[in-house]
Design an enzyme around this catalytic site. Structure first.
Site, PDB file in Angstrom:
ATOM      1  N   LYS A 170      29.498  52.039  39.593  1.00 53.11           N
ATOM      2  CA  LYS A 170      28.288  51.325  40.030  1.00 53.11           C
ATOM      3  C   LYS A 170      27.313  52.316  40.651  1.00 53.11           C
ATOM      4  O   LYS A 170      27.504  52.780  41.767  1.00 53.11           O
ATOM      5  CB  LYS A 170      28.624  50.251  41.070  1.00 53.11           C
ATOM      6  CG  LYS A 170      27.397  49.405  41.404  1.00 53.11           C
ATOM      7  CD  LYS A 170      27.358  48.893  42.824  1.00 53.11           C
ATOM      8  CE  LYS A 170      26.508  49.697  43.772  1.00 53.11           C
ATOM      9  NZ  LYS A 170      25.074  49.762  43.492  1.00 53.11           N
ATOM     10  N   GLY A 201      24.338  46.729  39.714  1.00 52.97           N
ATOM     11  CA  GLY A 201      24.258  45.614  40.659  1.00 52.97           C
ATOM     12  C   GLY A 201      24.118  46.097  42.076  1.00 52.97           C
ATOM     13  O   GLY A 201      24.006  47.295  42.344  1.00 52.97           O
ATOM     14  N   GLY A 203      24.992  46.688  46.155  1.00 51.29           N
ATOM     15  CA  GLY A 203      26.138  47.150  46.932  1.00 51.29           C
ATOM     16  C   GLY A 203      26.920  45.976  47.489  1.00 51.29           C
ATOM     17  O   GLY A 203      28.156  45.989  47.509  1.00 51.29           O
ATOM     18  N   GLY A 207      29.398  46.693  44.687  1.00 57.64           N
ATOM     19  CA  GLY A 207      30.029  47.733  45.528  1.00 57.64           C
ATOM     20  C   GLY A 207      31.158  47.140  46.353  1.00 57.64           C
ATOM     21  O   GLY A 207      32.292  47.649  46.353  1.00 57.64           O
ATOM     22  N   GLU A 245      32.505  60.556  50.555  1.00 53.36           N
ATOM     23  CA  GLU A 245      31.616  61.709  50.763  1.00 53.36           C
ATOM     24  C   GLU A 245      30.404  61.131  51.492  1.00 53.36           C
ATOM     25  O   GLU A 245      29.602  60.421  50.894  1.00 53.36           O
ATOM     26  CB  GLU A 245      31.263  62.335  49.413  1.00 53.36           C
ATOM     27  CG  GLU A 245      30.854  63.788  49.525  1.00 53.36           C
ATOM     28  CD  GLU A 245      29.400  63.943  49.884  1.00 53.36           C
ATOM     29  OE1 GLU A 245      29.094  63.953  51.098  1.00 53.36           O
ATOM     30  OE2 GLU A 245      28.594  64.057  48.964  1.00 53.36           O
ATOM     31  N   CYS A 279      22.806  65.406  51.387  1.00 51.94           N
ATOM     32  CA  CYS A 279      23.819  65.241  52.437  1.00 51.94           C
ATOM     33  C   CYS A 279      24.216  66.576  53.067  1.00 51.94           C
ATOM     34  O   CYS A 279      24.511  66.650  54.249  1.00 51.94           O
ATOM     35  CB  CYS A 279      25.047  64.538  51.879  1.00 51.94           C
ATOM     36  SG  CYS A 279      25.680  65.301  50.395  1.00 51.94           S
ATOM     37  N   GLU A 378      21.558  61.758  60.901  1.00 49.22           N
ATOM     38  CA  GLU A 378      21.090  62.201  59.582  1.00 49.22           C
ATOM     39  C   GLU A 378      19.768  61.515  59.283  1.00 49.22           C
ATOM     40  O   GLU A 378      19.706  60.285  59.217  1.00 49.22           O
ATOM     41  CB  GLU A 378      22.140  61.812  58.533  1.00 49.22           C
ATOM     42  CG  GLU A 378      21.825  62.328  57.161  1.00 49.22           C
ATOM     43  CD  GLU A 378      22.928  62.004  56.161  1.00 49.22           C
ATOM     44  OE1 GLU A 378      23.367  60.846  56.125  1.00 49.22           O
ATOM     45  OE2 GLU A 378      23.334  62.911  55.426  1.00 49.22           O
TER      46      GLU A 378
END
Ligand code: TAP
Length: 475
Positions: A170, A201, A203, A207, A245, A279, A378
């Protein structure tokens, strides 16, 4: 217009069982460039069933067959080069040169590296008293973010195929089209039926459905920490393995003997490439107090080398992916000012002349304290922080004083100091000066940057279970 209203299940493009669709926006023009279907739980169940059915044969394909499959994918990926570059620029807004040299190349490198790593990979090992075998983990569910539309999905699929694991993938709703090209590539080269399934689709439906699906054995996710946590919670219900990750707030440590201008250029390039939506980007730049003034001057000097603007042109920095991401970045820039950091360059608002598109100003804060929110969270945009230090020990302490541990960077000349700092940074990947990229080298994070390692043979290991056999016949 790219209208892709089908999912790819069991080797065929099939209609969605639902009617919901989502428009995809070009972040540089703010115009709709296509539509995708938002899959349902029923679509997901069909995809998982197809992967389950494919498992017995796909997991037992000879290694040579899987090497050939990965090589064929890499070759067909090359054939689709122009389209991949154009698609990533359209859906993500990354300048064409970045779409080619970073995004396109990363996807290609993961497939060819997986073939290479598989060649030397041993699935059975005689360890004197016992034998260790490595079996495919089962069906894998892959959930990927929008910031690298080919990199993350390619490393996961390449490793899964190398290990003989059928997958259900996905991609992110914001950038779904590169994954559709990949699916067409798999279809063309004859990936066995059911070994690859794509369900587009949201999350919250697909997901979440993947992370909680009883017939998915392993979930590999790249994205935010908050979603990573939910995925772990869902997977824990059935003790399924996960690889995560997640984010980073990586340090770039400039040593006393570093070339100031080169280090400043590297610092800016971290927030310029992919508009800082990376990231592993260095977003805390640690500079010796004695070098503060010269480093600030060098930042101002090199900044014009990274022009912001239309990704179809020769610019280095395109827009952010969405209005939402633009708003997030603006609020962090405001926060930094409220916290008392000094704006060296940039600030809130759009760069001059760029009223349309989600463009942000490359922003460098100085006089930053590592406790500030802008130094701890972040931001995922073109924003970095300059923090001063007085001793190497202090630089190491500041580097590690963050909840993340994805990457670290060190610039300097003295080899002993470089080695000391690199080995003391608590992160999964540390780069010294301009060391070259290596797609065989493991990638992943310490602490809240994640669990597991991707890329090369470490990536393949993630899609395998280890079995010990005592008394296995010697043949
Ligand atoms: P996430 O929400 O984490 O999205 C990543 C992927 O997870 C997307 O495919 C998303 O689907 C899916 N997802 C969302 N909710 C889910 C759920 N409950 N269960 C399972 N999957 C789910 O990231 P984002 O909203 O795009 O970005 C937010 C922040 O995350 C960014 O500002 C950045 O700090 C961080 N981020 C980090 C990375 C990396 S590489 N570490 C990448 C992207 C973002 P949809 O988006 O399609 O709904």
């Amino acid at each position: 217009m790219r209208n892709y209203l089908k999912h790819y299940i069991n080797g065929e493009w099939v209609e969605s069982t639902g009617n919901e669709t989502e428009e995809v926006i070009n972040p540089a023009t703010e115009e709709v460039i296509g539509t995708i279907s938002l899959g349902t739980k029923e679509d997901l169940d069909k995809a998982v069933q197809a992967a389950r059915d494919a498992f017995p044969s796909f997991s037992k394909t000879p290694k040579e067959e899987r090497i050939k499959l990965l090589e064929n994918i890499a070759a067909e990926y090359e054939n689709r080069k122009e389209e991949i570059i154009e698609t990533i620029t359209a859906e993500l807004g990354s300048p064409k040169s970045i779409s080619e040299n970073v995004h396109y190349m990363m996807g290609y490198n993961h497939f060819s590296q997986a073939a290479e790593s598989l060649r030397d990979f041993s699935f059975i090992e005689d360890r004197g008293g016992h034998t260790v075998m490595k079996d495919s983990v089962g069906v894998s569910g892959l959930i990927t973010p929008w910031n690298f539309p080919t990199n993350q999905i390619s490393t996961k699929i390449a490793s899964a195929f190398a290990a003989g694991s059928p997958v259900v993938a996905k991609p992110a709703e914001l950038t779904p089209f590169a994954a559709i090209i990949l699916t067409e590539i798999f279809d063309k080269v004859g990936v066995p039926k059911g070994a690859f399934n794509l369900v587009n689709g949201s999350g919250s439906v697909i997901g979440d459905g993947i992370s909680s699906h009883p017939d998915i054995d392993f979930v590999s996710f790249t994205g935010s920490g908050a979603v990573g946590q939910k995925i772990m919670q869902n997977a824990s219900e059935r003790i399924a393995n996960v690889a995560l990750e997640l984010g980073g707030k990586s340090p770039l440590v400039v040593l006393e003997d570093a070339d100031v201008e080169n280090a400043a250029r590297a610092a800016v390039s971290h927030i310029a490439t992919n508009s800082g939506q990376v990231c592993s980007a260095a977003t805390r730049v640690l500079v010796p107090s004695s070098m503060k003034d010269s480093f600030e001057e060098a930042i101002k000097k090199v900044l014009p080398e990274f022009p912001v603007g239309d990704p179809q042109g020769d610019n280095h920095i395109g827009p952010l992916v969405s209005q939402k991401q633009w708003n997030t970045v603006q609020s962090y820039i405001e926060k930094g000012q409220e916290e008392g950091a000094t704006l060296l360059v940039g600030g809130t608002g759009k760069p001059e002349g760029l009223d349309k598109g989600y463009y942000a100003k490359p922003t460098v804060f100085t006089n930053v304290n590592n406790d500030m929110v802008i130094a701890q969270e972040e931001i995922f945009g073109p924003v970095t922080c300059l923090i001063t230090y007085d001793t190497i020990e202090e630089a190491i302490e500041i580097s590690n004083d963050v909840k993340y541990g994805l990457a670290g960077y060190v610039f300097g000349e003295d080899e002993q100091t470089l080695a000391k700092v690199a080995s003391s940074i608590r992160a999964g990947r540390v780069k010294i000066n301009d060391a070259e990229a290596d797609f065989a080298a493991p990638f992943g994070g310490y602490k809240q940057s994640g669990i597991g390692r991707e890329w090369g043979d470490y990536g393949i290991e993630e899609y395998l279970e280890v079995k010990t056999v005592l008394g296995y016949p010697k043949m």
